[in-house]
Scaffold this motif. Structure first.
Motif, PDB file in Angstrom:
ATOM      1  N   LYS A 104       0.854  -1.183   0.000  1.00  0.00           N
ATOM      2  CA  LYS A 104       0.000   0.000   0.000  1.00  0.00           C
ATOM      3  C   LYS A 104       0.891   1.234   0.000  1.00  0.00           C
ATOM      4  O   LYS A 104       1.869   1.295   0.736  1.00  0.00           O
ATOM      5  CB  LYS A 104      -0.891   0.033   1.239  1.00  0.00           C
ATOM      6  N   LEU A 105       0.531   2.208  -0.794  1.00  0.00           N
ATOM      7  CA  LEU A 105       1.208   3.501  -0.812  1.00  0.00           C
ATOM      8  C   LEU A 105       0.310   4.462  -0.045  1.00  0.00           C
ATOM      9  O   LEU A 105      -0.759   4.826  -0.506  1.00  0.00           O
ATOM     10  CB  LEU A 105       1.409   3.970  -2.250  1.00  0.00           C
ATOM     11  N   ILE A 106       0.716   4.831   1.160  1.00  0.00           N
ATOM     12  CA  ILE A 106      -0.084   5.663   2.047  1.00  0.00           C
ATOM     13  C   ILE A 106       0.432   7.097   1.984  1.00  0.00           C
ATOM     14  O   ILE A 106       1.623   7.353   2.179  1.00  0.00           O
ATOM     15  CB  ILE A 106      -0.032   5.143   3.505  1.00  0.00           C
ATOM     16  N   ALA A 107      -0.479   8.032   1.755  1.00  0.00           N
ATOM     17  CA  ALA A 107      -0.115   9.438   1.580  1.00  0.00           C
ATOM     18  C   ALA A 107      -0.218  10.215   2.878  1.00  0.00           C
ATOM     19  O   ALA A 107      -1.024   9.889   3.743  1.00  0.00           O
ATOM     20  CB  ALA A 107      -1.040  10.070   0.546  1.00  0.00           C
ATOM     21  N   VAL A 121      -6.384   0.760  -6.867  1.00  0.00           N
ATOM     22  CA  VAL A 121      -7.624   1.090  -6.168  1.00  0.00           C
ATOM     23  C   VAL A 121      -7.291   1.952  -4.963  1.00  0.00           C
ATOM     24  O   VAL A 121      -6.184   1.904  -4.427  1.00  0.00           O
ATOM     25  CB  VAL A 121      -8.405  -0.173  -5.726  1.00  0.00           C
ATOM     26  N   ILE A 122      -8.278   2.714  -4.544  1.00  0.00           N
ATOM     27  CA  ILE A 122      -8.110   3.614  -3.404  1.00  0.00           C
ATOM     28  C   ILE A 122      -8.179   2.814  -2.114  1.00  0.00           C
ATOM     29  O   ILE A 122      -8.994   1.907  -1.967  1.00  0.00           O
ATOM     30  CB  ILE A 122      -9.208   4.703  -3.419  1.00  0.00           C
ATOM     31  N   TYR A 123      -7.317   3.178  -1.164  1.00  0.00           N
ATOM     32  CA  TYR A 123      -7.328   2.590   0.168  1.00  0.00           C
ATOM     33  C   TYR A 123      -7.610   3.710   1.164  1.00  0.00           C
ATOM     34  O   TYR A 123      -7.006   4.775   1.105  1.00  0.00           O
ATOM     35  CB  TYR A 123      -5.968   1.947   0.490  1.00  0.00           C
ATOM     36  N   SER A 124      -8.575   3.460   2.060  1.00  0.00           N
ATOM     37  CA  SER A 124      -8.897   4.433   3.093  1.00  0.00           C
ATOM     38  C   SER A 124      -9.336   3.691   4.340  1.00  0.00           C
ATOM     39  O   SER A 124     -10.028   2.680   4.258  1.00  0.00           O
ATOM     40  CB  SER A 124     -10.012   5.364   2.606  1.00  0.00           C
ATOM     41  N   GLU A 125      -8.925   4.202   5.500  1.00  0.00           N
ATOM     42  CA  GLU A 125      -9.307   3.573   6.761  1.00  0.00           C
ATOM     43  C   GLU A 125     -10.736   3.919   7.159  1.00  0.00           C
ATOM     44  O   GLU A 125     -11.326   3.269   7.991  1.00  0.00           O
ATOM     45  CB  GLU A 125      -8.336   4.007   7.862  1.00  0.00           C
ATOM     46  N   ASP A 126     -11.293   4.982   6.576  1.00  0.00           N
ATOM     47  CA  ASP A 126     -12.662   5.371   6.902  1.00  0.00           C
ATOM     48  C   ASP A 126     -13.520   5.356   5.631  1.00  0.00           C
ATOM     49  O   ASP A 126     -13.078   4.905   4.579  1.00  0.00           O
ATOM     50  CB  ASP A 126     -12.693   6.748   7.577  1.00  0.00           C
ATOM     51  N   ALA A 127     -14.742   5.856   5.737  1.00  0.00           N
ATOM     52  CA  ALA A 127     -15.668   5.818   4.607  1.00  0.00           C
ATOM     53  C   ALA A 127     -15.321   6.830   3.525  1.00  0.00           C
ATOM     54  O   ALA A 127     -15.770   6.704   2.389  1.00  0.00           O
ATOM     55  CB  ALA A 127     -17.098   6.073   5.105  1.00  0.00           C
ATOM     56  N   ASN A 128     -14.547   7.836   3.859  1.00  0.00           N
ATOM     57  CA  ASN A 128     -14.201   8.863   2.878  1.00  0.00           C
ATOM     58  C   ASN A 128     -13.069   8.385   1.992  1.00  0.00           C
ATOM     59  O   ASN A 128     -12.272   7.537   2.364  1.00  0.00           O
ATOM     60  CB  ASN A 128     -13.798  10.155   3.592  1.00  0.00           C
ATOM     61  N   GLY A 129     -12.986   8.970   0.812  1.00  0.00           N
ATOM     62  CA  GLY A 129     -11.952   8.578  -0.137  1.00  0.00           C
ATOM     63  C   GLY A 129     -11.018   9.721  -0.446  1.00  0.00           C
ATOM     64  O   GLY A 129     -10.628  10.479   0.440  1.00  0.00           O
ATOM     65  N   ASP A 135     -11.203  14.288 -12.957  1.00  0.00           N
ATOM     66  CA  ASP A 135     -12.632  14.122 -13.229  1.00  0.00           C
ATOM     67  C   ASP A 135     -13.509  14.997 -12.354  1.00  0.00           C
ATOM     68  O   ASP A 135     -14.704  15.115 -12.604  1.00  0.00           O
ATOM     69  CB  ASP A 135     -13.051  12.658 -13.029  1.00  0.00           C
ATOM     70  N   GLY A 136     -12.953  15.557 -11.297  1.00  0.00           N
ATOM     71  CA  GLY A 136     -13.736  16.394 -10.406  1.00  0.00           C
ATOM     72  C   GLY A 136     -14.718  15.600  -9.566  1.00  0.00           C
ATOM     73  O   GLY A 136     -15.857  16.016  -9.372  1.00  0.00           O
ATOM     74  N   LYS A 137     -14.287  14.452  -9.069  1.00  0.00           N
ATOM     75  CA  LYS A 137     -15.175  13.633  -8.245  1.00  0.00           C
ATOM     76  C   LYS A 137     -14.367  12.968  -7.137  1.00  0.00           C
ATOM     77  O   LYS A 137     -13.145  12.959  -7.166  1.00  0.00           O
ATOM     78  CB  LYS A 137     -15.876  12.574  -9.095  1.00  0.00           C
ATOM     79  N   ASP A 138     -15.085  12.411  -6.160  1.00  0.00           N
ATOM     80  CA  ASP A 138     -14.444  11.669  -5.083  1.00  0.00           C
ATOM     81  C   ASP A 138     -14.421  10.192  -5.437  1.00  0.00           C
ATOM     82  O   ASP A 138     -15.374   9.668  -6.016  1.00  0.00           O
ATOM     83  CB  ASP A 138     -15.196  11.866  -3.762  1.00  0.00           C
ATOM     84  N   ILE A 139     -13.353   9.530  -5.052  1.00  0.00           N
ATOM     85  CA  ILE A 139     -13.236   8.086  -5.251  1.00  0.00           C
ATOM     86  C   ILE A 139     -13.200   7.460  -3.865  1.00  0.00           C
ATOM     87  O   ILE A 139     -12.341   7.784  -3.056  1.00  0.00           O
ATOM     88  CB  ILE A 139     -11.967   7.712  -6.039  1.00  0.00           C
ATOM     89  N   ALA A 140     -14.135   6.563  -3.602  1.00  0.00           N
ATOM     90  CA  ALA A 140     -14.271   5.944  -2.287  1.00  0.00           C
ATOM     91  C   ALA A 140     -13.316   4.760  -2.136  1.00  0.00           C
ATOM     92  O   ALA A 140     -12.730   4.277  -3.109  1.00  0.00           O
ATOM     93  CB  ALA A 140     -15.707   5.488  -2.069  1.00  0.00           C
ATOM     94  N   PRO A 154      -6.451  14.399   1.026  1.00  0.00           N
ATOM     95  CA  PRO A 154      -6.627  15.498   1.985  1.00  0.00           C
ATOM     96  C   PRO A 154      -6.173  15.180   3.401  1.00  0.00           C
ATOM     97  O   PRO A 154      -5.897  16.083   4.169  1.00  0.00           O
ATOM     98  CB  PRO A 154      -8.137  15.749   1.947  1.00  0.00           C
ATOM     99  N   ARG A 155      -6.113  13.898   3.763  1.00  0.00           N
ATOM    100  CA  ARG A 155      -5.739  13.521   5.133  1.00  0.00           C
ATOM    101  C   ARG A 155      -4.774  12.347   5.127  1.00  0.00           C
ATOM    102  O   ARG A 155      -4.708  11.580   4.184  1.00  0.00           O
ATOM    103  CB  ARG A 155      -6.985  13.120   5.922  1.00  0.00           C
ATOM    104  N   ASP A 156      -4.061  12.200   6.240  1.00  0.00           N
ATOM    105  CA  ASP A 156      -3.167  11.055   6.412  1.00  0.00           C
ATOM    106  C   ASP A 156      -3.981   9.762   6.446  1.00  0.00           C
ATOM    107  O   ASP A 156      -5.153   9.754   6.806  1.00  0.00           O
ATOM    108  CB  ASP A 156      -2.402  11.178   7.729  1.00  0.00           C
ATOM    109  N   GLY A 157      -3.333   8.653   6.092  1.00  0.00           N
ATOM    110  CA  GLY A 157      -3.943   7.340   6.243  1.00  0.00           C
ATOM    111  C   GLY A 157      -4.698   6.855   5.027  1.00  0.00           C
ATOM    112  O   GLY A 157      -5.265   5.765   5.043  1.00  0.00           O
ATOM    113  N   ARG A 158      -4.716   7.616   3.958  1.00  0.00           N
ATOM    114  CA  ARG A 158      -5.378   7.192   2.721  1.00  0.00           C
ATOM    115  C   ARG A 158      -4.307   6.966   1.669  1.00  0.00           C
ATOM    116  O   ARG A 158      -3.249   7.575   1.706  1.00  0.00           O
ATOM    117  CB  ARG A 158      -6.360   8.260   2.238  1.00  0.00           C
ATOM    118  N   GLY A 159      -4.589   6.081   0.734  1.00  0.00           N
ATOM    119  CA  GLY A 159      -3.591   5.804  -0.281  1.00  0.00           C
ATOM    120  C   GLY A 159      -4.142   4.964  -1.399  1.00  0.00           C
ATOM    121  O   GLY A 159      -5.353   4.929  -1.640  1.00  0.00           O
ATOM    122  N   ILE A 160      -3.231   4.257  -2.075  1.00  0.00           N
ATOM    123  CA  ILE A 160      -3.630   3.368  -3.157  1.00  0.00           C
ATOM    124  C   ILE A 160      -2.876   2.065  -3.020  1.00  0.00           C
ATOM    125  O   ILE A 160      -1.856   1.973  -2.332  1.00  0.00           O
ATOM    126  CB  ILE A 160      -3.362   3.985  -4.549  1.00  0.00           C
TER     127      ILE A 160
END
Length: 181
Positions: A104-107, A121-129, A135-140, A154-160
């Motif tokens: 996992k590449l965590i940003a 694919v997107i990796y997130s610890e919470d429901a937000n992506g 494209d101007g959209k959120d990816i969950a 936008p926050r720590d702990g999310r990645g791909i």
């Protein structure tokens, strides 16, 4: 007699077509389509102005062109004792990172990714992506991220990570802080 009538009719139709075309052209130009670059409706700007505006938007109001450091430094890789994997953190530089399946590449907050090759694919610890700025959209969490799309974290702990079932590596351009888990 019929020949003269045909010629007269053809001449009349062609003249009417030219007249109508001229009228429609004048009407279109009067509606704001001046067709001239450099007017208030169609300004001409320089590359330096565009670069300055981009830096202002990204850098929080910097009004001068960006300067590059003369000796950029990259912090040395650190080792995470809990999993014995190397964790790399690089700030304010663009790095090309290769992820193997299962990694996992965590940003860090504010980091940007561009997937150059592979399926991620997107990796997130919470429901937000994350934000797909192209494209101007959120990816969950768990949704595929497109190649050559600018992704903002936008926050720590999310990645791909590499898409499940894919045996090929994922190549990502990263600007900002990150870690590999």
């Amino acid at each position: 007699m019929r020949k003269i009538l045909k010629i007269t009719l053809a001449t009349t139709l062609v003249s009417a077509g030219i007249a109508l075309g001229s009228i429609f052209n004048i009407t279109a130009q009067g509606a704001g389509a001046t067709g001239q670059a450099g007017t208030a409706d169609d300004p001409v700007v320089t590359k330096s102005y565009v670069d300055q505006q981009i830096q202002k938007a990204l850098g929080g109001g910097v009004s001068t062109p960006p300067t590059t450091p003369t000796n950029p430094t990259t912090p040395p890789p650190t080792t995470n004792p809990s999993d014995n994997k190397e964790t790399t953190v690089v700030e304010n530089t663009v790095s090309v990172v290769t992820l193997k399946p299962g990694e996992k590449l965590i940003a860090k907050a504010g980091t940007e990714f561009i997937i150059r090759s592979g399926k991620g694919v997107i990796y997130s610890e919470d429901a937000n992506g994350v934000a797909d700025l192209t494209d101007g959209k959120d990816i969950a969490n768990g949704q595929a991220a497109g190649n050559n799309h600018l992704l903002s974290f936008p926050r720590d702990g999310r990645g791909i990570m590499v898409q499940e079932g894919n045996k090929y590596n994922l190549i990502v351009m990263v600007r900002g802080g990150y870690s590999i888990q």
